[in-house]
Design a protein around this motif. Structure first.
Motif, PDB file in Angstrom:
ATOM      1  N   GLN A 102       0.795  -1.331   0.023  1.00  0.00           N
ATOM      2  CA  GLN A 102      -0.051  -0.066  -0.030  1.00  0.00           C
ATOM      3  C   GLN A 102       0.892   1.318   0.054  1.00  0.00           C
ATOM      4  O   GLN A 102       1.851   1.185   0.593  1.00  0.00           O
ATOM      5  CB  GLN A 102      -1.064  -0.167   1.273  1.00  0.00           C
ATOM      6  N   PRO A 103       0.278   2.424  -0.706  1.00  0.00           N
ATOM      7  CA  PRO A 103       1.107   3.569  -0.604  1.00  0.00           C
ATOM      8  C   PRO A 103       1.166   3.949   0.884  1.00  0.00           C
ATOM      9  O   PRO A 103       0.269   3.925   1.751  1.00  0.00           O
ATOM     10  CB  PRO A 103       0.377   4.450  -1.409  1.00  0.00           C
ATOM     11  N   LYS A 104       2.013   4.963   1.311  1.00  0.00           N
ATOM     12  CA  LYS A 104       2.281   5.315   2.570  1.00  0.00           C
ATOM     13  C   LYS A 104       2.773   7.009   2.389  1.00  0.00           C
ATOM     14  O   LYS A 104       3.631   7.295   1.524  1.00  0.00           O
ATOM     15  CB  LYS A 104       3.249   4.676   3.214  1.00  0.00           C
ATOM     16  N   ASN A 105       2.043   7.856   3.306  1.00  0.00           N
ATOM     17  CA  ASN A 105       2.781   9.308   3.270  1.00  0.00           C
ATOM     18  C   ASN A 105       3.537   9.446   4.340  1.00  0.00           C
ATOM     19  O   ASN A 105       4.377  10.538   4.465  1.00  0.00           O
ATOM     20  CB  ASN A 105       1.397  10.016   3.031  1.00  0.00           C
ATOM     21  N   PHE A 106       3.570   8.874   5.522  1.00  0.00           N
ATOM     22  CA  PHE A 106       4.459   8.772   6.340  1.00  0.00           C
ATOM     23  C   PHE A 106       4.993   7.352   6.895  1.00  0.00           C
ATOM     24  O   PHE A 106       4.265   6.436   6.966  1.00  0.00           O
ATOM     25  CB  PHE A 106       3.961   9.325   7.813  1.00  0.00           C
ATOM     26  N   PHE A 107       6.228   7.088   7.085  1.00  0.00           N
ATOM     27  CA  PHE A 107       7.013   5.905   7.530  1.00  0.00           C
ATOM     28  C   PHE A 107       8.185   6.250   8.362  1.00  0.00           C
ATOM     29  O   PHE A 107       9.329   6.504   7.758  1.00  0.00           O
ATOM     30  CB  PHE A 107       7.155   4.834   6.523  1.00  0.00           C
ATOM     31  N   SER A 108       8.149   6.895   9.626  1.00  0.00           N
ATOM     32  CA  SER A 108       9.198   7.530  10.056  1.00  0.00           C
ATOM     33  C   SER A 108       9.040   7.571  11.510  1.00  0.00           C
ATOM     34  O   SER A 108       8.015   7.607  12.418  1.00  0.00           O
ATOM     35  CB  SER A 108       9.113   8.933   9.499  1.00  0.00           C
ATOM     36  N   LEU A 109      10.223   7.491  12.373  1.00  0.00           N
ATOM     37  CA  LEU A 109      10.379   7.417  13.750  1.00  0.00           C
ATOM     38  C   LEU A 109       9.655   8.875  14.242  1.00  0.00           C
ATOM     39  O   LEU A 109       8.864   9.017  15.259  1.00  0.00           O
ATOM     40  CB  LEU A 109      11.650   7.208  14.245  1.00  0.00           C
ATOM     41  N   HIS A 110      10.248   9.923  13.445  1.00  0.00           N
ATOM     42  CA  HIS A 110       9.641  11.255  14.037  1.00  0.00           C
ATOM     43  C   HIS A 110       8.476  11.757  13.445  1.00  0.00           C
ATOM     44  O   HIS A 110       7.696  12.429  14.083  1.00  0.00           O
ATOM     45  CB  HIS A 110      10.717  12.190  13.529  1.00  0.00           C
ATOM     46  N   GLY A 111       8.031  10.945  12.299  1.00  0.00           N
ATOM     47  CA  GLY A 111       6.638  11.231  12.018  1.00  0.00           C
ATOM     48  C   GLY A 111       6.316  12.580  11.476  1.00  0.00           C
ATOM     49  O   GLY A 111       6.966  13.070  10.589  1.00  0.00           O
ATOM     50  N   HIS A 112       5.214  13.043  12.090  1.00  0.00           N
ATOM     51  CA  HIS A 112       4.692  14.241  11.429  1.00  0.00           C
ATOM     52  C   HIS A 112       4.321  15.110  12.711  1.00  0.00           C
ATOM     53  O   HIS A 112       3.661  14.713  13.560  1.00  0.00           O
ATOM     54  CB  HIS A 112       3.396  14.176  10.594  1.00  0.00           C
ATOM     55  N   CYS A 113       5.146  16.364  12.543  1.00  0.00           N
ATOM     56  CA  CYS A 113       4.987  17.292  13.891  1.00  0.00           C
ATOM     57  C   CYS A 113       5.075  18.642  13.458  1.00  0.00           C
ATOM     58  O   CYS A 113       5.282  19.146  12.387  1.00  0.00           O
ATOM     59  CB  CYS A 113       6.297  17.289  14.736  1.00  0.00           C
ATOM     60  N   GLU A 114       4.157  19.485  14.154  1.00  0.00           N
ATOM     61  CA  GLU A 114       3.922  20.806  13.910  1.00  0.00           C
ATOM     62  C   GLU A 114       4.434  21.519  15.320  1.00  0.00           C
ATOM     63  O   GLU A 114       4.015  21.480  16.525  1.00  0.00           O
ATOM     64  CB  GLU A 114       2.557  21.415  13.847  1.00  0.00           C
ATOM     65  N   GLN A 115       5.724  22.035  15.191  1.00  0.00           N
ATOM     66  CA  GLN A 115       6.449  22.529  16.383  1.00  0.00           C
ATOM     67  C   GLN A 115       5.692  23.702  17.111  1.00  0.00           C
ATOM     68  O   GLN A 115       5.742  23.610  18.364  1.00  0.00           O
ATOM     69  CB  GLN A 115       7.824  23.101  15.840  1.00  0.00           C
ATOM     70  N   ASP A 116       5.169  24.675  16.244  1.00  0.00           N
ATOM     71  CA  ASP A 116       4.394  25.624  16.959  1.00  0.00           C
ATOM     72  C   ASP A 116       3.230  25.126  17.971  1.00  0.00           C
ATOM     73  O   ASP A 116       2.956  25.763  18.942  1.00  0.00           O
ATOM     74  CB  ASP A 116       3.673  26.707  15.873  1.00  0.00           C
ATOM     75  N   SER A 117       2.468  24.119  17.558  1.00  0.00           N
ATOM     76  CA  SER A 117       1.256  23.957  18.391  1.00  0.00           C
ATOM     77  C   SER A 117       1.618  22.514  19.395  1.00  0.00           C
ATOM     78  O   SER A 117       0.768  22.125  19.942  1.00  0.00           O
ATOM     79  CB  SER A 117       0.140  23.211  17.419  1.00  0.00           C
ATOM     80  N   HIS A 118       2.964  22.059  19.007  1.00  0.00           N
ATOM     81  CA  HIS A 118       3.416  20.819  19.764  1.00  0.00           C
ATOM     82  C   HIS A 118       2.658  19.553  19.407  1.00  0.00           C
ATOM     83  O   HIS A 118       2.456  18.609  20.157  1.00  0.00           O
ATOM     84  CB  HIS A 118       3.352  20.900  21.152  1.00  0.00           C
TER      85      HIS A 118
END
Length: 187
Positions: A102-118
């Motif tokens: 299957q396609p994946k838009n994230f495969f990561s330890l750090h994943g997806h973060c928005e620093q301003d909103s935590h």
């Protein structure tokens, strides 16, 4: 075991902040190595940040409920570092039969973060992000929530697809909340 995090533990420090540090946490606390959520402290020993990432080995990620592994992923660790072992290209096998196709838009330890909103999702294996009702994937460790299904203000939920394929994150029948997620180095 080199790293473990549990669901439901609130705190000012995220799991990835601890993983990114060079410091050990709870290394000599036996209860922190228990794969239930009875000890809410994050466990990380010195091997997580050591030179042992150069040795030939595999890395296992296990997702636990009630002390039993409910999902596992095995990665090729040889030639990796403490971050890039967790990737689709290094995945050997998984409890999810469709994760390689299957396609994946994230495969990561750090994943997806928005620093301003935590707002942060780590250990993220996600297929698609549309809106909160259309997001789907296999595994994530939540931080401060983006969506209602992430548990609101509660931190550190380990969410996973309970079936053999990806799940719609908003569908509670398809998604489990694990007690613990642990990382093991295998030689």
């Amino acid at each position: 075991m080199v790293f473990k995090v549990v669901s439901g533990a609130d705190g000012n420090v995220t799991a990835m902040q601890i993983y990114d540090s060079e410091d050990t946490t709870e290394e000599f606390t036996f209860s922190a190595q228990n794969v239930t959520n009875q000890d809410i402290n994050i466990y990380m020993n010195r091997l997580a940040s050591s030179v042992f990432w150069d040795s030939p080995y595999q890395v296992r990620v296990s997702v636990y409920e009630n002390g039993s592994a409910v999902k596992e992923l095995f990665f090729r660790g040889t030639g990796s570092d403490r971050y890039n072992w967790f990737s689709a290209t290094r995945l050997i096998t998984s409890s999810w039969v469709d994760i390689k196709t299957q396609p994946k838009n994230f495969f990561s330890l750090h994943g997806h973060c928005e620093q301003d909103s935590h707002k942060c999702r780590s250990f993220l294996i996600n297929r698609e992000s549309r809106d909160c009702t259309g997001d789907n994937g296999w595994l994530m460790l939540t931080g401060t929530a983006w969506c209602d299904w992430e548990g609101g203000a509660r931190h550190r939920q380990i969410l996973y697809s309970k079936g053999s394929s990806y799940a719609m994150w908003s569908n509670t029948a398809e998604v489990g909340e694990a007690d613990a997620l642990a990382v093991f180095l295998l030689t």
